[in-house]
Design a protein around this motif. Structure first.
Motif, PDB file in Angstrom:
ATOM      1  N   VAL A   1      70.669  63.380  61.389  1.00  0.00           N
ATOM      2  CA  VAL A   1      70.481  62.280  62.333  1.00  0.00           C
ATOM      3  C   VAL A   1      69.022  62.225  62.786  1.00  0.00           C
ATOM      4  O   VAL A   1      68.415  61.141  62.866  1.00  0.00           O
ATOM      5  CB  VAL A   1      71.422  62.444  63.539  1.00  0.00           C
ATOM      6  N   ALA A   2      68.451  63.390  63.092  1.00  0.00           N
ATOM      7  CA  ALA A   2      67.052  63.435  63.533  1.00  0.00           C
ATOM      8  C   ALA A   2      66.105  62.915  62.450  1.00  0.00           C
ATOM      9  O   ALA A   2      65.157  62.178  62.739  1.00  0.00           O
ATOM     10  CB  ALA A   2      66.677  64.865  63.920  1.00  0.00           C
ATOM     11  N   LEU A   3      66.368  63.273  61.196  1.00  0.00           N
ATOM     12  CA  LEU A   3      65.521  62.797  60.100  1.00  0.00           C
ATOM     13  C   LEU A   3      65.640  61.290  59.923  1.00  0.00           C
ATOM     14  O   LEU A   3      64.654  60.609  59.622  1.00  0.00           O
ATOM     15  CB  LEU A   3      65.887  63.519  58.805  1.00  0.00           C
ATOM     16  N   ARG A   4      66.835  60.775  60.095  1.00  0.00           N
ATOM     17  CA  ARG A   4      66.988  59.318  59.998  1.00  0.00           C
ATOM     18  C   ARG A   4      66.213  58.620  61.104  1.00  0.00           C
ATOM     19  O   ARG A   4      65.524  57.620  60.876  1.00  0.00           O
ATOM     20  CB  ARG A   4      68.461  58.946  60.070  1.00  0.00           C
ATOM     21  N   LEU A   5      66.312  59.137  62.339  1.00  0.00           N
ATOM     22  CA  LEU A   5      65.563  58.547  63.443  1.00  0.00           C
ATOM     23  C   LEU A   5      64.060  58.657  63.219  1.00  0.00           C
ATOM     24  O   LEU A   5      63.301  57.739  63.554  1.00  0.00           O
ATOM     25  CB  LEU A   5      65.951  59.235  64.759  1.00  0.00           C
ATOM     26  N   GLU A   6      63.641  59.780  62.634  1.00  0.00           N
ATOM     27  CA  GLU A   6      62.223  59.955  62.344  1.00  0.00           C
ATOM     28  C   GLU A   6      61.738  58.919  61.326  1.00  0.00           C
ATOM     29  O   GLU A   6      60.679  58.314  61.492  1.00  0.00           O
ATOM     30  CB  GLU A   6      61.976  61.374  61.802  1.00  0.00           C
ATOM     31  N   GLY A   7      62.533  58.709  60.279  1.00  0.00           N
ATOM     32  CA  GLY A   7      62.170  57.707  59.284  1.00  0.00           C
ATOM     33  C   GLY A   7      62.106  56.310  59.877  1.00  0.00           C
ATOM     34  O   GLY A   7      61.212  55.520  59.554  1.00  0.00           O
ATOM     35  N   GLU A   8      63.071  55.975  60.755  1.00  0.00           N
ATOM     36  CA  GLU A   8      63.068  54.656  61.389  1.00  0.00           C
ATOM     37  C   GLU A   8      61.862  54.492  62.305  1.00  0.00           C
ATOM     38  O   GLU A   8      61.305  53.389  62.420  1.00  0.00           O
ATOM     39  CB  GLU A   8      64.368  54.471  62.179  1.00  0.00           C
ATOM     40  N   GLU A   9      61.428  55.579  62.951  1.00  0.00           N
ATOM     41  CA  GLU A   9      60.246  55.501  63.808  1.00  0.00           C
ATOM     42  C   GLU A   9      59.002  55.209  62.987  1.00  0.00           C
ATOM     43  O   GLU A   9      58.168  54.373  63.383  1.00  0.00           O
ATOM     44  CB  GLU A   9      60.089  56.823  64.571  1.00  0.00           C
ATOM     45  N   TYR A  10      58.866  55.850  61.827  1.00  0.00           N
ATOM     46  CA  TYR A  10      57.714  55.582  60.962  1.00  0.00           C
ATOM     47  C   TYR A  10      57.746  54.150  60.430  1.00  0.00           C
ATOM     48  O   TYR A  10      56.703  53.501  60.309  1.00  0.00           O
ATOM     49  CB  TYR A  10      57.666  56.574  59.808  1.00  0.00           C
ATOM     50  N   ASP A  11      58.961  53.651  60.127  1.00  0.00           N
ATOM     51  CA  ASP A  11      59.084  52.257  59.668  1.00  0.00           C
ATOM     52  C   ASP A  11      58.648  51.292  60.773  1.00  0.00           C
ATOM     53  O   ASP A  11      57.990  50.272  60.499  1.00  0.00           O
ATOM     54  CB  ASP A  11      60.521  51.955  59.253  1.00  0.00           C
ATOM     55  N   ALA A  12      59.029  51.603  62.014  1.00  0.00           N
ATOM     56  CA  ALA A  12      58.651  50.738  63.137  1.00  0.00           C
ATOM     57  C   ALA A  12      57.139  50.747  63.340  1.00  0.00           C
ATOM     58  O   ALA A  12      56.521  49.700  63.578  1.00  0.00           O
ATOM     59  CB  ALA A  12      59.368  51.190  64.411  1.00  0.00           C
ATOM     60  N   LEU A  13      56.532  51.923  63.225  1.00  0.00           N
ATOM     61  CA  LEU A  13      55.072  52.017  63.351  1.00  0.00           C
ATOM     62  C   LEU A  13      54.372  51.218  62.259  1.00  0.00           C
ATOM     63  O   LEU A  13      53.362  50.557  62.500  1.00  0.00           O
ATOM     64  CB  LEU A  13      54.633  53.486  63.296  1.00  0.00           C
ATOM     65  N   MET A  14      54.941  51.261  61.062  1.00  0.00           N
ATOM     66  CA  MET A  14      54.369  50.513  59.945  1.00  0.00           C
ATOM     67  C   MET A  14      54.510  49.002  60.183  1.00  0.00           C
ATOM     68  O   MET A  14      53.571  48.229  59.938  1.00  0.00           O
ATOM     69  CB  MET A  14      55.092  50.919  58.654  1.00  0.00           C
TER      70      MET A  14
END
Length: 874
Positions: free
Chosen positions: A652-665
């Protein structure tokens, strides 16, 4: 310089696609069916090309006209290239579980209606056509197949009820197959000049249908198996689905002699059922979008190309042919009406299918449009060199005329018929809910708009105008809101349970995006969530609770694994099942918490506090039951439980981390290169979690034996030798352990869990530390009462023969059994423990969870819900 050969064909297809892209918005603007407009375009193109070739003033366009008229597509190419894709996507887009309740209706329309239409049209034409009956029946089979694209498109555009659309699309899945099967039999009879043998024809038809069903399911499941073996490879997974319809169609049609259309439809239905739990949600979404685009191209091209043949097929048409066309059209309408109005009430009376309202029946009769498949079959007859010229002329003209009448008469008036019959209006429940949702939603929109206007500095005049408009709309909706009076409590509870079940499915699909979760587990959970939706829709709260309880029961595979473990002491199958069981219970528990939170934060405002309280009680019982099941497993497999929870939380944490990077992008706060590097790091750490956890089913079994009072006083060496001989049995709520009147073959030692034995005078509960079946095993008597598990439990088991030998070797066991019996006689039921005592911390079983798991449906429901009898429908 003229374009010729393959380049000319490709250019023609490209130009047709450009024309098709323009047809869709024009049809929407004209409020006309796309199919009807495509037919007009195709006829105009075909007629114009023919005029160009006949005129001496348009030599410049002769090459283009020849390409259109001599397009390298015959009837076989039409059926092989376009039909598998059209049928497969139609099946893929259908909600199979909701269509399953309409199976009898769909089969009636798809098979019986085709047979009746073929016979009625053939017999109606026979006295007037001056041709053999077999030829007239052949024409009947050609025009018996309906085209759902125009009808479904009209229904979707005007918002017709979903059940009507579902019936039309379900019928179209199989009526092509029925019509083509009958067509093949009749065409063989016409070309060979042999009489039709009804018995042999019926046998061939049944064999082609049943064999195709089996092969379709087989190919569909094989494709799903290959997809699970591929892992996370979206491009490869989608490629398999593109290949599937053509493989199954050609293999069945060309090699096995089965119906390729039925096999393709069945394969598509199989993917529709199991696809959401096999594909990742984003892949499944893209897959459906891709197939919708492919079918838009295929359906549009096949209709335009088939319509271009209309001028050629109508060459030599006479006035008498017009009369025959009218006779065939009238007979077809009469046959369809007889089936719909004559046989559908029979299905409803025999409870084989839900009743179909009369407005639905009128629309289904008038909406039996014919299209590209009918033209392709007619073309197949005209191209067949074994068919006599008069027969080919008759088939080509009458079939084409039949198609044109249904398209330009029925197709152009169907929209107005649906509106006239008020089939485009919301149901009373949806209408009442609409005002409720709008009233609440617009209030929130008003408040947020006011905050936004102040934050962004809009002028007071502008903000005041917008706010007054929103205030007026809120007041109108509140005044029109009859939600509390329009719907009874029972209807609102049913509506709430449907919403809860749909929300659970949505949460599960969202969780499925987490890589590393077991596909079989997610498939099981998604299937049960969909069963809850169907159960609530058809039987209200009773259906929902029944589906919920069914989810918690162990599968047949799990029971078989336990039998193998007991009898052969082979643990691997049970360990595999237990890993899935552990994960399923853990995910279900987390989802139940999310549903309770969703109900309190979102549903209560919409449906009211009383309804939320009733539904919340069901959800709370479910949560308690799942919590106690997990508590039992954690007690005995603490290490595995922590490892599983840790991995799940890390994912779950890795998924949230990936979504955070997508949002930053997306906000341009990081560069593409940095985003790519960060995403690779997330994938690398996600790959480190992609390993199978080891589950030792017999971990700590010797320690559990020492904790059981029945074995107190046994030497350490005896317990050490006894541990490998014990088996593990995981019980589920309501599972029967002993049947009255049978001999005891297995003795159960309760490590964790609660059971109940039903004697004639009273019921006795047994908890952690108790023994079941010991007295009967020692005395050899038969069981006097039924014993069943009330909770998920963890039992140690031993054969009765081995137990007798053990007692003979260690008499202290007999003494311990007597002490347990005396202690049970002086205790109360509430003192029964779910798990062993840990110091001063004892855990009693939850009566609420036990009620949900084991009571009858009416008793398992909250008192406020169980006052009426189970409904016969949703």
């Amino acid at each position: 310089m003229a374009v010729t050969g393959l380049a000319a064909v490709l250019l023609a297809i490209a130009v047709l696609l450009v024309i098709v892209s323009a047809v869709q918005p024009i049809a929407r603007r004209l409020e006309l069916s796309e199919t009807v407009l495509l037919a007009v375009v195709g006829i105009l193109l075909g007629g114009s090309a023919d005029l160009v070739l006949r005129s001496s003033y348009t030599d410049l366009f002769n090459g283009a006209a020849e390409t259109l008229l001599d397009f390298p597509l015959n009837s076989e190419a039409f059926l092989l290239i376009f039909l598998p894709a059209l049928v497969f996507q139609g099946a893929l887009a259908i909600d199979v579980r909701r269509l399953a309740h309409e199976t009898a209706t769909v089969l009636l329309l798809a098979v019986v209606a085709v047979v009746v239409s073929t016979a009625t049209i053939g017999l109606a034409l026979f006295p007037f056509a001056s041709l053999p009956l077999s030829v007239c029946l052949l024409l009947g089979s050609i025009v018996a197949t309906t085209d759902p694209s125009a009808v479904a498109g009209i229904f979707r555009d005007i918002g017709a009820t979903s059940r009507l659309t579902r019936l039309v699309e379900g019928e179209a899945l199989l009526n092509d197959a029925a019509a083509i099967s009958i067509f093949s039999i009749l065409l063989t009879a016409v070309t060979s000049h042999h009489p039709i043998a009804p018995g042999a024809a019926l046998m061939d038809f049944t064999l082609a249908f049943s064999g195709a069903l089996v092969m379709g399911v087989l190919f569909g499941r094989l494709t799903l198996l290959l997809i699970t073996m591929l892992g996370a490879a979206p491009a490869a997974e989608i490629t398999l689905t593109v290949a599937l319809p053509y493989i199954v169609y050609i293999v069945c049609d060309e090699f096995l002699g089965f119906s390729g259309v039925v096999a393709t439809a069945t394969a598509g239905l199989t993917l529709s059922v199991y696809g959401p739990s096999t594909f990742r949600p984003q892949t499944w979404r893209f897959l459906n979008e891709l197939w919708q685009q492919l079918v838009f191209w295929a359906g549009s091209l096949v209709f335009v190309l088939a319509s271009m043949l209309v001028p050629r097929l109508l060459v030599g048409m006479t006035r008498w042919d017009c009369v025959l066309i009218l006779i065939a059209t009238g007979a077809g309408l009469l046959a369809r009406g007889a089936v719909v109005f004559g046989l559908l009430p029979v299905l409803a009376a025999t409870r084989l299918s839900p009743p179909v309202p009369n407005p639905f029946k009128v629309t289904m009769v008038w909406g039996g449009l014919r299209g590209a498949i009918t033209l392709a079959l007619a073309l197949a007859v005209t191209e067949n060199e074994h068919v006599a010229t008069p027969v080919a002329h008759f088939i080509g003209i009458i079939a084409t005329g039949f198609v044109l009448i249904t398209l330009f008469v029925n197709g152009t008036t169907l929209r107005y018929l649906v509106v006239f019959l008020k089939l485009d209006q919301l149901s009373p429940i949806d209408q009442a809910l609409r005002h409720q949702v709008l009233g609440i939603g617009l209030g929130e929109v008003r408040d947020r708009t006011h905050e936004m206007a102040e934050e962004l500095g809009f002028s007071r005049a502008v903000a005041g105008n917008v706010m007054s408009m929103l205030d007026r709309r809120v007041a109108e909706e509140e005044q029109a809101n009859t939600f509390d009076t329009a719907l009874a409590d029972r209807q609102r509870v049913t509506l709430a349970l449907i919403v809860v079940a749909n929300k659970e499915r949505s949460i599960l699909l969202d969780l499925f995006r987490i890589q590393g979760l077991s596909r079989p587990v997610m498939e099981t959970l998604l299937r049960s969530a969909e069963a809850m939706v169907d159960g609530a829709r058809l039987e209200g709260r009773f259906g929902y609770v029944r589906a919920l309880r069914r989810r918690l029961r162990p599968s047949m595979r799990f029971r078989l694994a336990q039998v193998i473990h007991h009898r052969f002491h082979f643990d691997q199958p049970l360990m595999s099942c237990m890993t899935e069981r552990f994960e399923m219970l853990m995910i279900s528990y987390f989802v139940s918490l999310s549903l309770i939170r969703f109900m309190r934060t979102r549903m209560e405002a919409t449906l009211g506090s009383r309804i939320s309280e009733i539904v919340g009680e069901v959800l709370e019982r479910q949560r308690k039951l799942l919590n106690e099941a997990l508590q039992t497993l954690r007690l005995h497999y603490h290490g595995y439980s922590e490892a599983l929870e840790s991995r799940l939380l890390q994912q779950v944490a890795l998924r949230l981390e990936g979504e955070e990077y997508d949002a930053l992008m997306s906000e341009s706060l990081i560069s593409e290169e940095l985003h790519r590097e960060l995403s690779r790091d997330v994938e690398r750490r996600r790959g480190q979690l992609d390993f199978k956890l080891t589950f030792n089913i017999k971990a700590g079994i010797e320690a559990r034996l020492r904790s059981l009072p029945v074995f107190h006083g046994l030497p350490d060496e005896a317990l050490h030798a006894l541990a490998p001989q014990m088996s593990i049995h995981f019980t589920s709520p309501g599972e029967r352990l002993y049947h009255r009147g049978r001999k005891v073959r297995i003795v159960y030692f309760i490590s964790a869990g609660v059971t109940e034995t039903h004697y004639a005078e009273h019921d006795v509960r047994f908890g952690a530390g108790d023994v079941l079946g010991a007295d009967e095993a020692l005395s050899g008597e038969r069981v006097h009462a039924v014993s069943r598990s009330l909770q998920f439990g963890h039992f140690l088991t031993m054969s009765a023969r081995r137990f007798r030998r053990l007692v003979a070797e260690y008499p202290v066991i007999q003494h311990n059994l007597a002490e347990l019996a005396r202690a049970r006689e002086t205790s109360e039921r509430s003192e029964v423990q779910l798990v062993p005592t840990d110091g001063d911390n004892t855990v009693a079983p939850s009566d609420e969870a036990i009620a949900l798991a084991t009571a009858s449906l009416s008793d398992a429901l909250p008192a406020t819900m169980g006052q009426d009898s189970p409904p016969s429908g949703g």
